[in-house]
Design a protein around this motif. Structure first.
Motif, short mmCIF file in Angstrom:
data_model
loop_
_atom_site.label_atom_id
_atom_site.label_comp_id
_atom_site.label_asym_id
_atom_site.label_seq_id
_atom_site.Cartn_x
_atom_site.Cartn_y
_atom_site.Cartn_z
N GLN A 267 0.83 -1.19 0.00
CA GLN A 267 0.00 0.00 0.00
C GLN A 267 0.87 1.25 0.00
OE1 GLN A 267 -3.51 -0.06 2.67
NE2 GLN A 267 -2.72 -2.02 3.41
N SER B 268 -3.16 0.16 -3.70
CA SER B 268 -3.02 -1.13 -3.03
C SER B 268 -3.08 -2.24 -4.07
CB SER B 268 -4.12 -1.32 -1.98
OG SER B 268 -5.37 -1.56 -2.61
N ASP C 198 -7.20 0.89 -6.43
CA ASP C 198 -6.62 2.22 -6.29
C ASP C 198 -7.75 3.22 -6.09
OD1 ASP C 198 -4.08 1.22 -6.71
OD2 ASP C 198 -4.14 1.58 -8.86
N LEU D 207 0.52 5.81 -0.28
CA LEU D 207 -0.17 7.08 -0.49
C LEU D 207 0.69 7.97 -1.36
CD1 LEU D 207 -1.72 8.01 2.99
CD2 LEU D 207 -2.96 7.55 0.87
N TRP E 103 -4.52 6.51 -2.98
CA TRP E 103 -4.18 5.34 -2.15
C TRP E 103 -4.10 4.15 -3.07
CZ3 TRP E 103 -7.84 1.30 -0.43
CH2 TRP E 103 -7.21 0.34 0.39
#
Length: 274
Positions: free
Chosen positions: A102, A145, A149, A104, A143
């Motif tokens: 993950q 992952s 997304d 940011l 974000w």
């Protein structure tokens, strides 16, 4: 920082294809870049350059305006600090890793939006004052992952034509099909403030007539869904495609300038990466 922000049309004017293709190109170009840059150590190689040509076909919401088909040149550049694709540029900010899968990502973005119309674009617009597009700027966060997304973006009209603001939220996921195909379905929502809606879809008292009563626009939320695809012949040659349908909010559909409840856009392009 991957630039996979949502495919959300922030405009629906006679030249809104410029904004649409900007966001199409962001998602499509990011997919090509991410795949083509992925070396064994996981770190992308910068800088990268790309040139190409695309065609946008768009159905607009204004009454009497038919489908518009327009060729559009594509220019891509990316390094560790900047990502440019089409009329959109992003200045990358430091990201934040959250675990192994993950992340940011943050960015400052700007783009040219060719939205607007002239009175000779359609009979319903005769006697209307010209509405202009301009340069929009704001911020984006994503974000990312392994599952999905999620991205959000805020843009404001830096040119001061509409003095509007737009907030977009999107969800997407990319699947790789074999070695050459990337497919990214996505959904999103776009909030447009009252200044934006009133500027592009409102009718001033001085512009009103019997078949076009005065109309004051209010803030609205449009819903979008679509799919992007990339076929990579090799590290250099790629074909890009995108399809999107937008459901217009009541505040836009109720405008006397509008005669439909949805808009749609199709995009097909070729990109050569150096």
């Amino acid at each position: 920082m991957p630039s996979s922000y949502p495919l959300v049309s922030i405009s629906h004017g006679s030249a809104s294809r410029v904004a649409v293709v900007a966001l199409l190109a962001v998602g499509l170009g990011a997919a090509v870049t991410a795949k083509a840059q992925a070396p064994a150590d996981g770190e992308p190689s910068f800088p990268t350059w790309g040139l190409g040509l695309g065609v946008m076909s768009e159905q607009e919401p204004y009454a009497g305006i038919g489908r518009d088909n327009t060729p559009l040149p594509l220019l891509q550049f990316e390094n560790r600090y900047i990502h440019l694709f089409g009329p959109r540029i992003e200045f990358k900010l430091p990201g934040l890793d959250i675990g192994d899968s993950q992340q940011l990502n943050f960015g400052i973005v700007g783009q040219y939006d060719g939205s607007g119309y002239e009175e000779d674009d359609a009979p319903i617009l005769n006697g209307m004052a010209k509405r202009r597009g301009g340069f929009w700027a704001g911020a984006a966060v994503e974000w990312s992952s392994s599952f999905v997304d999620v991205s959000a973006e805020w843009l404001a009209d830096a040119s001061g034509n509409s003095n509007g603001q737009v907030v977009s939220l999107g969800l997407e996921r990319t699947w790789q099909l074999g070695k050459r195909v990337l497919l990214t379905p996505h959904v999103g929502a776009s909030w447009q403030d009252e200044n934006y809606v009133d500027y592009y879809f409102g009718v001033r008292e001085s512009e009103a007539r019997l078949d076009r009563p005065a109309y004051i626009g209010e803030s609205a939320v449009n819903i979008e869904a679509g799919v992007r695809g990339v076929y990579m012949f090799d590290r250099h040659h790629s074909v890009l495609m995108g399809v999107e349908v937008t459901g217009l909010a009541d505040e836009i559909k109720d405008s006397p300038l509008v005669d439909r409840s949805t808009t749609n856009s199709l995009y097909l392009g070729y990109l050569y990466r150096f």
